[in-house]
Design a protein around this motif. Structure first.
Motif, mmCIF file in Angstrom:
data_model
loop_
_atom_site.group_PDB
_atom_site.id
_atom_site.type_symbol
_atom_site.label_atom_id
_atom_site.label_comp_id
_atom_site.label_asym_id
_atom_site.label_seq_id
_atom_site.Cartn_x
_atom_site.Cartn_y
_atom_site.Cartn_z
ATOM 1 N N SER A 127 15.621 96.471 130.683
ATOM 2 C CA SER A 127 16.708 97.417 130.419
ATOM 3 C C SER A 127 16.164 98.837 130.249
ATOM 4 O O SER A 127 16.792 99.810 130.709
ATOM 5 N N GLU A 128 14.998 98.970 129.639
ATOM 6 C CA GLU A 128 14.410 100.295 129.448
ATOM 7 C C GLU A 128 13.894 100.872 130.767
ATOM 8 O O GLU A 128 14.012 102.070 131.020
ATOM 9 N N LEU A 129 13.323 100.029 131.602
ATOM 10 C CA LEU A 129 12.886 100.503 132.919
ATOM 11 C C LEU A 129 14.095 100.920 133.761
ATOM 12 O O LEU A 129 14.039 101.931 134.480
ATOM 13 N N ASP A 130 15.179 100.170 133.660
ATOM 14 C CA ASP A 130 16.409 100.565 134.363
ATOM 15 C C ASP A 130 16.902 101.920 133.868
ATOM 16 O O ASP A 130 17.332 102.769 134.667
ATOM 17 N N ARG A 131 16.835 102.124 132.558
ATOM 18 C CA ARG A 131 17.330 103.381 131.982
ATOM 19 C C ARG A 131 16.535 104.579 132.478
ATOM 20 O O ARG A 131 17.125 105.596 132.887
ATOM 21 N N ILE A 132 15.195 104.510 132.452
ATOM 22 C CA ILE A 132 14.407 105.675 132.856
ATOM 23 C C ILE A 132 14.533 105.934 134.358
ATOM 24 O O ILE A 132 14.439 107.077 134.807
ATOM 25 N N CYS A 133 14.788 104.876 135.133
ATOM 26 C CA CYS A 133 14.993 105.079 136.576
ATOM 27 C C CYS A 133 16.361 105.698 136.847
ATOM 28 O O CYS A 133 16.501 106.545 137.728
ATOM 29 N N ARG A 134 17.361 105.310 136.064
ATOM 30 C CA ARG A 134 18.676 105.945 136.201
ATOM 31 C C ARG A 134 18.611 107.424 135.838
ATOM 32 O O ARG A 134 19.371 108.243 136.358
ATOM 33 N N ASN A 135 17.675 107.757 134.963
ATOM 34 C CA ASN A 135 17.527 109.153 134.525
ATOM 35 C C ASN A 135 16.636 109.974 135.450
ATOM 36 O O ASN A 135 16.332 111.133 135.142
ATOM 37 N N GLY A 136 16.181 109.375 136.559
ATOM 38 C CA GLY A 136 15.497 110.180 137.553
ATOM 39 C C GLY A 136 14.092 109.778 137.946
ATOM 40 O O GLY A 136 13.554 110.303 138.924
ATOM 41 N N LEU A 137 13.455 108.850 137.213
ATOM 42 C CA LEU A 137 12.111 108.438 137.614
ATOM 43 C C LEU A 137 12.186 107.471 138.793
ATOM 44 O O LEU A 137 13.041 106.575 138.810
ATOM 45 N N PRO A 138 11.287 107.613 139.770
ATOM 46 C CA PRO A 138 11.310 106.699 140.918
ATOM 47 C C PRO A 138 10.780 105.321 140.541
ATOM 48 O O PRO A 138 9.894 105.182 139.687
ATOM 49 N N VAL A 139 11.327 104.310 141.164
ATOM 50 C CA VAL A 139 10.836 102.939 140.952
ATOM 51 C C VAL A 139 9.461 102.811 141.605
ATOM 52 O O VAL A 139 9.260 103.221 142.747
ATOM 53 N N THR A 140 8.501 102.275 140.854
ATOM 54 C CA THR A 140 7.133 102.143 141.352
ATOM 55 C C THR A 140 6.712 100.677 141.331
ATOM 56 O O THR A 140 7.316 99.865 140.624
ATOM 57 N N PRO A 141 5.643 100.341 142.060
ATOM 58 C CA PRO A 141 5.119 98.965 141.993
ATOM 59 C C PRO A 141 4.743 98.564 140.573
ATOM 60 O O PRO A 141 4.916 97.398 140.192
ATOM 61 N N LEU A 142 4.235 99.513 139.779
ATOM 62 C CA LEU A 142 3.892 99.192 138.392
ATOM 63 C C LEU A 142 5.128 98.751 137.621
ATOM 64 O O LEU A 142 5.085 97.755 136.877
ATOM 65 N N MET A 143 6.224 99.454 137.786
ATOM 66 C CA MET A 143 7.457 99.082 137.088
ATOM 67 C C MET A 143 7.898 97.680 137.484
ATOM 68 O O MET A 143 8.292 96.868 136.635
ATOM 69 N N ARG A 144 7.827 97.383 138.798
ATOM 70 C CA ARG A 144 8.235 96.047 139.259
ATOM 71 C C ARG A 144 7.339 94.976 138.651
ATOM 72 O O ARG A 144 7.813 93.892 138.259
ATOM 73 N N SER A 145 6.049 95.260 138.564
ATOM 74 C CA SER A 145 5.113 94.285 138.004
ATOM 75 C C SER A 145 5.347 94.075 136.513
ATOM 76 O O SER A 145 5.287 92.942 136.014
ATOM 77 N N LEU A 146 5.609 95.156 135.784
ATOM 78 C CA LEU A 146 5.895 95.016 134.356
ATOM 79 C C LEU A 146 7.182 94.230 134.136
ATOM 80 O O LEU A 146 7.254 93.351 133.270
ATOM 81 N N ALA A 147 8.205 94.544 134.922
ATOM 82 C CA ALA A 147 9.470 93.829 134.805
ATOM 83 C C ALA A 147 9.308 92.360 135.185
ATOM 84 O O ALA A 147 10.005 91.491 134.652
ATOM 85 N N GLY A 148 8.367 92.078 136.117
ATOM 86 C CA GLY A 148 8.119 90.704 136.545
ATOM 87 C C GLY A 148 7.134 89.954 135.672
ATOM 88 O O GLY A 148 6.692 88.856 136.029
ATOM 89 N N GLU A 149 6.764 90.539 134.519
ATOM 90 C CA GLU A 149 5.851 89.913 133.550
ATOM 91 C C GLU A 149 4.486 89.602 134.164
ATOM 92 O O GLU A 149 3.853 88.604 133.824
ATOM 93 N N ASP A 150 4.027 90.477 135.062
ATOM 94 C CA ASP A 150 2.706 90.318 135.663
ATOM 95 C C ASP A 150 1.639 90.614 134.606
ATOM 96 O O ASP A 150 1.548 91.725 134.093
ATOM 97 N N ARG A 151 0.836 89.605 134.292
ATOM 98 C CA ARG A 151 -0.129 89.737 133.203
ATOM 99 C C ARG A 151 -1.162 90.819 133.485
ATOM 100 O O ARG A 151 -1.552 91.584 132.596
#
Length: 336
Positions: free
Chosen positions: A100-124
């Motif tokens: 939800s927090e990653l969604d919020r900062i992306c809605r506020n203008g930050l581009p979606v990055t591979p790091l964000m996807r990995s964090l959201a996907g619980e990549d250790r």
């Protein structure tokens, strides 16, 4: 405009944090490196630290998550007094909260990055990389300034206590940021964004930061209260001054509160100097003298009046009382 709607219960539960929070200060440091309103000398100082290869690598993932506005994801900067405790809270953040927090900062203008996807996907591996980056950046950008950050925090609390004794709780809260005012039981803070916050009895936790120069930031805390972060009275750039300004005693309480140069500016204001005279007496540029005078004016310590082509600065009643409380007034250099 940031409008915070208080209930009577909320006004009875206004408190200050115990001290600076390491991970909050880290997020602010990352944001400040991307801002243009930081004092130039201080920005160069910070950027020289960030220039090392290891620190630059550690900052890369953090700048993907933290914009110049300082409004990064809440899971990244839990309120803790200890770095290890803070990192443990980051590691234990629930995946729903992270998403939800990653969604919020992306809605506020930050581009979606591979790091964000990995964090959201619980990549250790991504989470290990984030923690390593936070540790490295903290050592470079926060740990070395920690003493000054704590001094700025303590000085701001001392000042707010003085203002509250003079002007009451409402006056102290309205004085946290220039242009703020009360409309009934609603505190209106003069910021560019439009935000309504309705408190429901949880109270407010105030957190000054000596390194933050942006607009006040706010967010919910786990206990139901609102965190309100604002720029401290004396910025880190002033606290980090190496040499005493002429006319300032580095051991006096006022210098600890305002910084040596601003302490000297306030004392010189007893004789109502012009900006040029301030600059000449203190050995600083006219632009720097004007900036210090503006900061003291925002704090309610200085009044500025235009006389012809110049402006003169004088102490307000609050400024006089602060000088008197700090120590008996001494002779002030004559202005030529």
């Amino acid at each position: 405009m940031l409008r915070i709607h208080f209930t009577a219960e909320d006004l009875l539960d206004i408190r200050f944090a115990d001290g600076p929070a390491p991970l909050v200060e880290l997020e602010l440091a990352v944001a400040m490196l991307q801002r243009h309103d930081a004092q130039r000398a201080f920005t160069r100082h910070r950027r020289s630290r960030a220039a090392s290869a290891a620190t630059a690598r550690s900052l890369a993932p953090l700048t993907q998550l933290v914009p110049p506005t300082g409004t990064g994801p809440f899971f990244l900067d839990p309120l803790s007094s200890d770095l290890e405790d803070g990192l443990e809270l980051v590691r234990s953040a629930g995946n729903g909260f992270v998403r939800s927090e990653l969604d919020r900062i992306c809605r506020n203008g930050l581009p979606v990055t591979p790091l964000m996807r990995s964090l959201a996907g619980e990549d250790r591996q991504a989470w290990h990389h984030l923690e390593f980056s936070m540790r490295t950046a903290h050592a470079a950008l926060v740990e070395s300034d920690w003493t000054q950050l704590c001094s700025g925090f303590a000085a701001d609390l001392a000042w707010r206590g003085h203002v509250q004794r003079e002007h009451g709780l409402r006056g102290m809260l309205a004085g946290l940021y220039p242009g703020s005012r009360w409309d009934g039981s609603t505190l209106e803070i003069a910021v560019d964004r439009q935000l309504e916050v309705r408190l429901e009895g949880g109270g407010v936790l105030l957190l000054p930061s000596a390194q933050w120069s942006g607009e006040p930031l706010c967010g919910p805390l786990p206990d139901g209260s609102l965190l309100l972060l604002y720029p401290a009275l004396t910025p880190l750039a002033c606290l980090a001054e190496d040499a005493p300004a002429p006319g300032a005693d580095p051991d006096e309480p006022l210098a600890a509160l305002l910084g040596r140069t601003r302490s000297a500016v306030l004392r010189l204001a007893l004789i109502e100097p012009t900006t040029g005279q301030l600059a000449q007496q203190l050995g600083i540029s006219a632009a720097t003298a004007s900036e210090h005078a503006r900061a003291l004016r925002r704090a309610g310590l200085l009044a500025t009046v235009r006389t012809g082509r110049s402006v003169r600065h004088s102490c307000t009643q609050l400024g006089h009382r602060l000088l008197t409380a700090s120590r008996p007034l001494t002779a002030v250099p004559a202005v030529r």
